[in-house]
Design an enzyme around this catalytic site. Structure first.
Site, PDB file in Angstrom:
ATOM      1  N   ASP A   1      -4.655   4.045  -2.856  1.00 14.19           N
ATOM      2  CA  ASP A   1      -5.794   4.456  -2.040  1.00 14.19           C
ATOM      3  C   ASP A   1      -6.038   5.930  -2.332  1.00 14.19           C
ATOM      4  O   ASP A   1      -5.141   6.764  -2.168  1.00 14.19           O
ATOM      5  CB  ASP A   1      -5.451   4.226  -0.564  1.00 14.19           C
ATOM      6  CG  ASP A   1      -6.552   4.636   0.400  1.00 14.19           C
ATOM      7  OD1 ASP A   1      -7.352   5.528   0.083  1.00 14.19           O
ATOM      8  OD2 ASP A   1      -6.589   4.077   1.512  1.00 14.19           O
ATOM      9  N   THR A   2      -7.253   6.265  -2.777  1.00 16.23           N
ATOM     10  CA  THR A   2      -7.523   7.647  -3.169  1.00 16.23           C
ATOM     11  C   THR A   2      -7.330   8.625  -2.022  1.00 16.23           C
ATOM     12  O   THR A   2      -6.989   9.789  -2.256  1.00 16.23           O
ATOM     13  CB  THR A   2      -8.940   7.799  -3.747  1.00 16.23           C
ATOM     14  OG1 THR A   2      -9.906   7.338  -2.782  1.00 16.23           O
ATOM     15  CG2 THR A   2      -9.089   7.000  -5.031  1.00 16.23           C
TER      16      THR A   2
ATOM     17  N   GLU B   1       0.836  -1.203   0.000  1.00 14.80           N
ATOM     18  CA  GLU B   1       0.000   0.000   0.000  1.00 14.80           C
ATOM     19  C   GLU B   1       0.869   1.250   0.000  1.00 14.80           C
ATOM     20  O   GLU B   1       1.759   1.416   0.832  1.00 14.80           O
ATOM     21  CB  GLU B   1      -0.936   0.026   1.204  1.00 14.80           C
ATOM     22  CG  GLU B   1      -1.858   1.242   1.172  1.00 14.80           C
ATOM     23  CD  GLU B   1      -2.910   1.256   2.253  1.00 14.80           C
ATOM     24  OE1 GLU B   1      -3.770   2.165   2.221  1.00 14.80           O
ATOM     25  OE2 GLU B   1      -2.886   0.357   3.126  1.00 14.80           O
TER      26      GLU B   1
ATOM     27  N   ARG C   1     -12.519  10.503   5.221  1.00 13.79           N
ATOM     28  CA  ARG C   1     -12.509   9.081   5.542  1.00 13.79           C
ATOM     29  C   ARG C   1     -13.894   8.530   5.866  1.00 13.79           C
ATOM     30  O   ARG C   1     -14.026   7.491   6.509  1.00 13.79           O
ATOM     31  CB  ARG C   1     -11.499   8.747   6.644  1.00 13.79           C
ATOM     32  CG  ARG C   1     -10.130   9.357   6.415  1.00 13.79           C
ATOM     33  CD  ARG C   1      -8.988   8.550   6.979  1.00 13.79           C
ATOM     34  NE  ARG C   1      -8.588   7.494   6.041  1.00 13.79           N
ATOM     35  CZ  ARG C   1      -7.442   6.801   6.161  1.00 13.79           C
ATOM     36  NH1 ARG C   1      -6.635   7.034   7.182  1.00 13.79           N
ATOM     37  NH2 ARG C   1      -7.131   5.870   5.290  1.00 13.79           N
TER      38      ARG C   1
ATOM     39  N   GLU D   1     -12.986   1.818   2.025  1.00  9.24           N
ATOM     40  CA  GLU D   1     -12.494   1.971   3.395  1.00  9.24           C
ATOM     41  C   GLU D   1     -13.015   3.269   3.990  1.00  9.24           C
ATOM     42  O   GLU D   1     -12.943   4.327   3.351  1.00  9.24           O
ATOM     43  CB  GLU D   1     -10.964   1.974   3.408  1.00  9.24           C
ATOM     44  CG  GLU D   1     -10.356   2.040   4.797  1.00  9.24           C
ATOM     45  CD  GLU D   1      -8.838   1.972   4.739  1.00  9.24           C
ATOM     46  OE1 GLU D   1      -8.280   0.904   5.077  1.00  9.24           O
ATOM     47  OE2 GLU D   1      -8.204   2.970   4.345  1.00  9.24           O
TER      48      GLU D   1
ATOM     49  N   HIS E   1      -4.931   8.597   0.282  1.00  6.78           N
ATOM     50  CA  HIS E   1      -3.508   8.937   0.318  1.00  6.78           C
ATOM     51  C   HIS E   1      -3.088   9.634  -0.977  1.00  6.78           C
ATOM     52  O   HIS E   1      -2.290  10.580  -0.952  1.00  6.78           O
ATOM     53  CB  HIS E   1      -2.679   7.673   0.526  1.00  6.78           C
ATOM     54  CG  HIS E   1      -2.956   6.984   1.819  1.00  6.78           C
ATOM     55  ND1 HIS E   1      -2.609   7.523   3.040  1.00  6.78           N
ATOM     56  CD2 HIS E   1      -3.555   5.802   2.089  1.00  6.78           C
ATOM     57  CE1 HIS E   1      -2.978   6.698   4.003  1.00  6.78           C
ATOM     58  NE2 HIS E   1      -3.559   5.653   3.457  1.00  6.78           N
TER      59      HIS E   1
ATOM     60  N   GLU F   1       2.728   8.952   7.178  1.00  6.45           N
ATOM     61  CA  GLU F   1       2.640   7.561   7.634  1.00  6.45           C
ATOM     62  C   GLU F   1       3.830   6.706   7.204  1.00  6.45           C
ATOM     63  O   GLU F   1       4.008   5.594   7.707  1.00  6.45           O
ATOM     64  CB  GLU F   1       1.320   6.946   7.160  1.00  6.45           C
ATOM     65  CG  GLU F   1       0.122   7.683   7.735  1.00  6.45           C
ATOM     66  CD  GLU F   1      -1.211   7.081   7.328  1.00  6.45           C
ATOM     67  OE1 GLU F   1      -1.223   6.000   6.718  1.00  6.45           O
ATOM     68  OE2 GLU F   1      -2.251   7.698   7.627  1.00  6.45           O
TER      69      GLU F   1
END
Length: 289
Positions: A181-182, A148, A213, A242, A184, A154
């Site tokens: 992941d859109t 990922e 989120r 998510e 991030h 992060e």
């Protein structure tokens, strides 16, 4: 392969256990999902057989996520720390196999944390070599490793699609893939569609997350357009959903991800709207078999 759709159980529960997995999986299946994330945050405590039994008759297959720790980090220059990191990932792979999963994803290349310095070339080389070793072992068990790409707060290693592409190509294993992941991407990529197209040869998991989120249909990230771009370019891998809200998280996990407030109240509504968004895109952009 046909696009399968996965959802994170955080839409409904703070922790996924064998006791609640059946009920949550049935809710996910009822909304049109095919897969569900089963996190392996503490792999030494996971009973893979119990999860396999809990999910067996739900129509939902697991997708696993795992990670590294500061004292078990396969990118470390310290060989003992590095080997503990490889062994931690090996355990995650075995657990995935035993519960019927073919996918271990997440930040597998180092600890998830705000890094104090830029990564060195040596760190990158060591991480690539370590992951190539475990990826080849995982292939014999029918499990792929999917890295990922997360944001600068992060990790300091893989923060954008171009870095991910060059990393997996450097590692050299055909069992290493990428996860975009859109949420991030919104922080790091100047052009979300271009990032998807660049990663496409290695892309195995495209995750849809909104800037807050929460609900995918409300927010400034153009998740529909990103998904349409991927499908039009020929993406046929897994599509993930998510979302996180603090009241449905443990304090530890919420704090580690900086989830400080509640952004949705009803997981079923969130899941239904997300599934509708994805199924509409599939109907528009993917010809039926």
């Amino acid at each position: 392969m046909n696009n399968q759709i996965a959802i994170h159980p955080a839409a409904w529960a703070a922790e996924l256990t064998p006791d609640n997995a059946t009920a949550i999986a049935r809710r996910a299946a009822g909304h049109g999902f095919h897969r569900m994330i089963v996190p392996l945050r503490t792999p030494e405590t996971i009973d893979a057989g119990a999860f396999e039994k809990a999910l067996r008759d739900t129509g939902i297959r697991p997708v696993n996520t795992a990670g590294q720790l500061p004292d078990a980090d396969l990118s470390s220059v310290d060989e003992e720390v590095r080997e503990r990191g490889r062994n931690r990932l090996r355990l995650a792979v075995r657990l995935a196999r035993d519960m019927g999963s073919d996918h271990v994803g997440g930040v597998l290349y180092g600890p998830l944390r705000h890094a104090p310095v830029q990564p060195s070339g040596e760190t990158r080389r060591i991480a690539a070599e370590s992951l190539a070793i475990v990826a080849e072992e995982a292939k014999t068990l029918g499990v792929r490793l999917v890295l990922e790409i997360v944001n600068r707060y992060e990790t300091n290693l893989l923060t954008h699609a171009a870095a991910g592409v060059s990393f997996v190509e450097e590692a050299g294993s055909d069992n290493l893939f990428l996860h975009l992941d859109t949420y991030h991407m919104n922080i790091e990529e100047p052009d979300l569609g271009a990032a998807v197209r660049l990663a496409l040869p290695h892309l195995a998991y495209l995750e849809l997350g909104q800037n807050h989120r929460g609900d995918l249909t409300r927010g400034h990230i153009p998740v529909r357009e990103v998904l349409a771009t991927a499908l039009a370019a020929g993406y046929r891998g897994m599509i993930g959903v998510e979302a996180f809200t603090r009241r449905l998280m443990t304090t530890q996990v919420a704090t580690s991800l900086a989830i400080w407030r509640d952004v949705f109240d009803d997981g079923d509504t969130l899941a239904a709207e997300a599934a509708r968004l994805v199924h509409d895109a599939l109907a528009e952009h993917v010809a039926p078999n």
